[in-house]
Design a protein around this motif. Structure first.
Motif, mmCIF file in Angstrom:
data_model
loop_
_atom_site.group_PDB
_atom_site.id
_atom_site.type_symbol
_atom_site.label_atom_id
_atom_site.label_comp_id
_atom_site.label_asym_id
_atom_site.label_seq_id
_atom_site.Cartn_x
_atom_site.Cartn_y
_atom_site.Cartn_z
ATOM 1 N N SER A 62 20.412 20.600 -54.702
ATOM 2 C CA SER A 62 21.667 20.106 -54.137
ATOM 3 C C SER A 62 21.679 20.121 -52.614
ATOM 4 N N SER A 81 10.389 4.243 -52.948
ATOM 5 C CA SER A 81 11.302 4.864 -53.908
ATOM 6 C C SER A 81 10.667 5.012 -55.278
ATOM 7 N N TRP A 120 9.325 8.418 -56.449
ATOM 8 C CA TRP A 120 10.306 9.488 -56.662
ATOM 9 C C TRP A 120 11.114 9.293 -57.940
ATOM 10 N N GLY A 159 13.442 7.324 -58.897
ATOM 11 C CA GLY A 159 14.882 7.137 -58.778
ATOM 12 C C GLY A 159 15.668 8.371 -58.383
ATOM 13 N N SER A 160 15.044 9.305 -57.674
ATOM 14 C CA SER A 160 15.756 10.517 -57.253
ATOM 15 C C SER A 160 16.969 10.172 -56.397
ATOM 16 N N ARG A 161 18.097 10.798 -56.698
ATOM 17 C CA ARG A 161 19.329 10.556 -55.933
ATOM 18 C C ARG A 161 19.279 11.230 -54.566
ATOM 19 N N ASN A 162 18.285 12.063 -54.342
ATOM 20 C CA ASN A 162 18.155 12.749 -53.050
ATOM 21 C C ASN A 162 17.448 11.890 -52.006
#
Length: 339
Positions: free
Chosen positions: A310, A319, A322, A324-327
């Motif tokens: 977080s 991208s 990764w 699709g990492s939201r970070n």
């Protein structure tokens, strides 16, 4: 370091089982292999599939220590292996391991037997940047993560994972770059072929100005040389920082603890960091390469932050790696073209 371990029954027991007898009392010492409890269960008669037989079995302890308390009573039905049935205070939980040995007590943890898998399986998380040999347990990973989080909060910063190639630098092995740097007098005098010997003289009579001279001034270079006893590529790598990179890193270091994560080799990553962060004030030793991550096609935020993501931001020009990492904050690829 002692720690209380919540011990569930093994999933191989013939559930549901009924607890018939607790063999060890709370407060007693337990050795690996001691019988913890006896249980009964129902099974079909092998000679008559329509008849149910009542059978008994026992559960032997896979670890050692002092039994602190039971979470189950005689006569209680246990339906699966999700509920811990007792707590044991272990002299060592083997939470940090190095190549099959406990890094805390030195015990060899690689032996497997009828009691279950080897105790080496208790630590499976890699958190170290520069090695794959050190493994920690989930509990230890959580403890280390809490320490890191507290440190970041005290300094009012977050964590930032930074890719190298095409994100903050552009690398090339084109020898033309070296020839032009020599022509512009941007190489050490001992290595110059003499083309740029007048480049530092104001006016520089007789020398044709290279249109790339200003763009070449912040280009760094290196050779990988010897690595692990073998000769790597004997070519020069030329590293062009993204425009404004020094100021960018300086400002970000106030807001983030920065980590390098690259699909390049460790030798390459360390050399690049020597160019863009010569004093180690931005990345330090927080460098993760493909040698430690073990993948040439994907990156995982859990490799560095296995518990809590977080407070982590990623910058990368790709991208897809990764998943699709939201970070992720995807950046425009950094490409440098000479005139």
């Amino acid at each position: 370091m002692s720690s209380s371990t919540a011990l569930p029954p093994p999933p191989t027991l013939p559930f549901p089982i009924v607890v018939q007898q607790l063999k060890i009392q709370a407060g007693n010492e337990i050795k690996r292999g001691d019988i913890l409890l006896q249980y009964s269960f129902e099974a079909k008669d092998p000679d008559d599939r329509h008849r149910i037989q009542k059978r008994v079995g026992s559960w032997e302890c896979p670890i050692e220590g002092k039994l602190t308390r039971w979470n189950v009573k005689v006569g209680e039905v246990v339906i699966d292996s999700r509920k811990p049935l007792l707590h044991i205070l272990e002299p060592c939980t083997h939470a940090v391991q190095l190549e099959g040995l406990c890094a805390l007590c030195g015990k060899d943890l690689t032996t497997s037997d009828y009691l279950g898998p080897s105790q080496a399986s208790r630590a499976s998380i890699r958190m170290s940047h520069d090695t794959t040999s050190v493994l920690v347990s989930l509990e230890e990973a959580s403890r280390l993560d809490n320490i890191s989080t507290s440190h970041l909060l005290s300094t009012r910063r977050l964590s930032l994972i930074v890719d190298l190639d095409q994100t903050i630098i552009h690398a090339t092995v084109d020898p033309t770059v070296g020839e032009w740097m020599d022509e512009c007098g941007l190489l050490p005098t001992s290595e110059s072929k003499g083309k740029g010997k007048d480049s530092n003289k104001k006016g520089g009579k007789g020398r044709r100005r290279n249109p790339n001279e200003e763009a070449l001034r912040d280009v760094g270079r290196f050779k990988l040389g010897l690595s692990a006893g073998r000769v790597e590529d004997d070519c020069w790598y030329y590293i062009k920082p993204r425009p404004g990179l020094p100021a960018f890193l300086k400002e970000l270091s106030k807001l983030y603890e920065m980590h390098v994560y690259t699909m390049g080799t460790r030798a390459y990553a360390e050399k690049v960091c020597e160019v863009i962060d010569p004093k180690g004030e931005f990345f330090g030793r927080r460098i993760l390469s493909r040698d430690e991550s073990g993948s040439l096609t994907a990156k995982s935020i859990a490799r560095l932050f296995p518990v809590d993501t977080s407070m982590v931001v990623i910058i990368d020009d790709r991208s897809d790696v990764w998943e699709g990492s939201r970070n992720l904050v995807k950046v425009v690829p950094c490409e440098f073209h000479l005139a």
